[in-house]
Design a protein around this motif. Structure first.
Motif, PDB file in Angstrom:
ATOM      1  N   VAL A 168      -0.068  14.040  -9.570  1.00  0.00           N
ATOM      2  CA  VAL A 168      -0.706  14.434  -8.309  1.00  0.00           C
ATOM      3  C   VAL A 168      -0.094  15.733  -7.794  1.00  0.00           C
ATOM      4  O   VAL A 168      -0.772  16.749  -7.675  1.00  0.00           O
ATOM      5  CB  VAL A 168      -0.593  13.309  -7.238  1.00  0.00           C
ATOM      6  N   PHE A 169       1.187  15.700  -7.490  1.00  0.00           N
ATOM      7  CA  PHE A 169       1.848  16.865  -6.899  1.00  0.00           C
ATOM      8  C   PHE A 169       1.769  18.097  -7.807  1.00  0.00           C
ATOM      9  O   PHE A 169       1.379  19.181  -7.356  1.00  0.00           O
ATOM     10  CB  PHE A 169       3.318  16.526  -6.589  1.00  0.00           C
ATOM     11  N   LEU A 209       5.253  11.118  -3.150  1.00  0.00           N
ATOM     12  CA  LEU A 209       5.946   9.967  -3.729  1.00  0.00           C
ATOM     13  C   LEU A 209       6.474  10.327  -5.113  1.00  0.00           C
ATOM     14  O   LEU A 209       5.788  11.007  -5.886  1.00  0.00           O
ATOM     15  CB  LEU A 209       5.006   8.773  -3.847  1.00  0.00           C
ATOM     16  N   PRO A 210       7.669   9.879  -5.455  1.00  0.00           N
ATOM     17  CA  PRO A 210       8.226  10.200  -6.779  1.00  0.00           C
ATOM     18  C   PRO A 210       7.290   9.832  -7.937  1.00  0.00           C
ATOM     19  O   PRO A 210       7.180  10.587  -8.904  1.00  0.00           O
ATOM     20  CB  PRO A 210       9.521   9.384  -6.830  1.00  0.00           C
ATOM     21  N   GLU A 211       6.599   8.698  -7.836  1.00  0.00           N
ATOM     22  CA  GLU A 211       5.712   8.298  -8.929  1.00  0.00           C
ATOM     23  C   GLU A 211       4.456   9.162  -9.018  1.00  0.00           C
ATOM     24  O   GLU A 211       3.725   9.092 -10.005  1.00  0.00           O
ATOM     25  CB  GLU A 211       5.330   6.809  -8.829  1.00  0.00           C
ATOM     26  N   THR A 248       0.840  -1.186   0.000  1.00  0.00           N
ATOM     27  CA  THR A 248       0.000   0.000   0.000  1.00  0.00           C
ATOM     28  C   THR A 248       0.879   1.240   0.000  1.00  0.00           C
ATOM     29  O   THR A 248       1.792   1.358   0.819  1.00  0.00           O
ATOM     30  CB  THR A 248      -0.910   0.019   1.247  1.00  0.00           C
ATOM     31  N   ASN A 249       0.615   2.146  -0.934  1.00  0.00           N
ATOM     32  CA  ASN A 249       1.308   3.440  -0.939  1.00  0.00           C
ATOM     33  C   ASN A 249       0.667   4.336   0.108  1.00  0.00           C
ATOM     34  O   ASN A 249      -0.536   4.243   0.362  1.00  0.00           O
ATOM     35  CB  ASN A 249       1.230   4.096  -2.315  1.00  0.00           C
ATOM     36  N   PRO A 250       1.448   5.221   0.706  1.00  0.00           N
ATOM     37  CA  PRO A 250       0.911   6.043   1.791  1.00  0.00           C
ATOM     38  C   PRO A 250      -0.147   7.043   1.337  1.00  0.00           C
ATOM     39  O   PRO A 250      -0.245   7.393   0.168  1.00  0.00           O
ATOM     40  CB  PRO A 250       2.147   6.768   2.340  1.00  0.00           C
TER      41      PRO A 250
END
Length: 184
Positions: A97-98, A90-92, A80-82
């Motif tokens: 998203v970011f 997260l880099p991905e 699970t990603n946070p």
């Protein structure tokens, strides 16, 4: 074992925040503002916009923060990603998203903190100049040099604010495609 209530999950709050942000921006930008401009006399339109925009820009600033804070965890094949900011960072997630969340936040902040107040101040200065000149800022030329300068400044501020708002809307739609991919 009973499941935890959905009310304790960030996911519905994330989707609701996104829906409110995209819906508000779409309506204000492409429907409400245009209809009000075409329907209301200029003084009433200006009064409406001066009352609406601070709330609108505050929402455009706060809701991207809410989106970052309620970013839901993602189950993958290996774990699970946070959730929340850790997931956003997260880099991905940087591109889908970011980047759109930061674009939305910075756009809202620019309009709320600088462009909106500067445009309102310019409108007040034009109103004062109209009294001096005995002529409305939107009447056909010729205009006094002061009014010409104020009209040019208003057009620049308003155009910049509109462009920033459009960039924010594009980032919202971009992020919506990411959300759609996650639930597909």
């Amino acid at each position: 074992m009973p499941e935890t209530s959905i009310f304790y999950s960030a996911a519905p709050y994330h989707i609701i925040s996104y829906g409110v942000l995209l819906g508000t921006t779409t309506f204000q930008s492409f429907v409400g503002g245009i209809v009000a401009f075409k329907t209301l006399p200029r003084p009433q339109f200006a009064t409406l916009q001066q009352a609406t925009f601070p709330i609108y820009f505050a929402m455009q600033t706060a809701l991207p923060v809410a989106l970052a804070l309620t970013f839901p965890a993602e189950r993958t094949a290996i774990g699970t990603n946070p959730a929340s900011m850790a997931g956003v960072l997260l880099p991905e997630n940087r591109l889908h998203v970011f980047t759109p969340l930061v674009t939305m936040l910075v756009s809202g902040l620019m309009n709320m903190a600088y462009l909106g107040p500067a445009t309102t101040k310019c409108m007040r200065e034009r109103k004062h100049q109209e009294t001096k000149d005995g002529k409305k800022s939107y009447d056909p030329p010729p205009h006094s040099e002061e009014m010409q300068a104020l009209n040019k400044r208003f057009q620049t501020l308003h155009g910049t604010s509109s462009l920033v708002n459009l960039m924010s809307w594009v980032a919202m739609v971009w992020y919506g495609f990411y959300l759609g991919q996650r639930i597909a």
